[in-house]
Design a protein around this motif. Structure first.
Motif: not given
Length: 120
Positions: A18-23, A42-54, A59-64
């Motif tokens: 449902r959200d970044v916390y589930d991931f 590495h997970p931080q890089s994934i979250l950055f990629g998530f932010k770019v996609a968002v 949409t919204t998602g990895a803002a925290p």
């Protein structure tokens, strides 16, 4: 992480998250899949990629976890600004080294504390 009845939760397919916390809970269950040698970078890089996609898809998602997001600001406050403007992954890596603990373990400790404090 274990379920209330003591059984370990199975990882979820991405389409069920449902959200970044589930991931991040999936990362907690299978850290070796997402991180080399327990590095949080590495997970931080994934979250950055998530932010770019968002942002691309509006949409919204990895803002925290953005550079100026709530987790980043909370972490700066927790460390009394000790790590200055370092991205949160590097700050956690340095703190973990100082404490002699794996960075992923420290990240999830901090994430749990952040979520508990910001849920209030």
């Amino acid at each position: 992480m274990t379920a209330p009845e003591g059984k370990r939760r199975a990882p979820r397919p991405l389409h069920e998250m449902r959200d970044v916390y589930d991931f991040l809970e999936d990362v907690r269950l299978r850290p070796g899949l997402y991180a080399f040698q327990s590095s949080i970078l590495h997970p931080q890089s994934i979250l950055f990629g998530f932010k770019v996609a968002v942002e691309i898809h509006g949409t919204t998602g990895a803002a925290p976890f953005d550079a100026d997001g709530a987790f980043t600001e909370w972490l700066r406050h927790q460390s009394n600004g000790q790590y200055g403007s370092l991205i949160w992954g590097h700050a956690i890596e340095l703190e973990a080294k100082d404490r002699g603990v794996p960075p992923m373990d420290l990240f999830f400790e901090l994430l749990d504390k952040f979520r508990a404090e910001t849920a209030r």
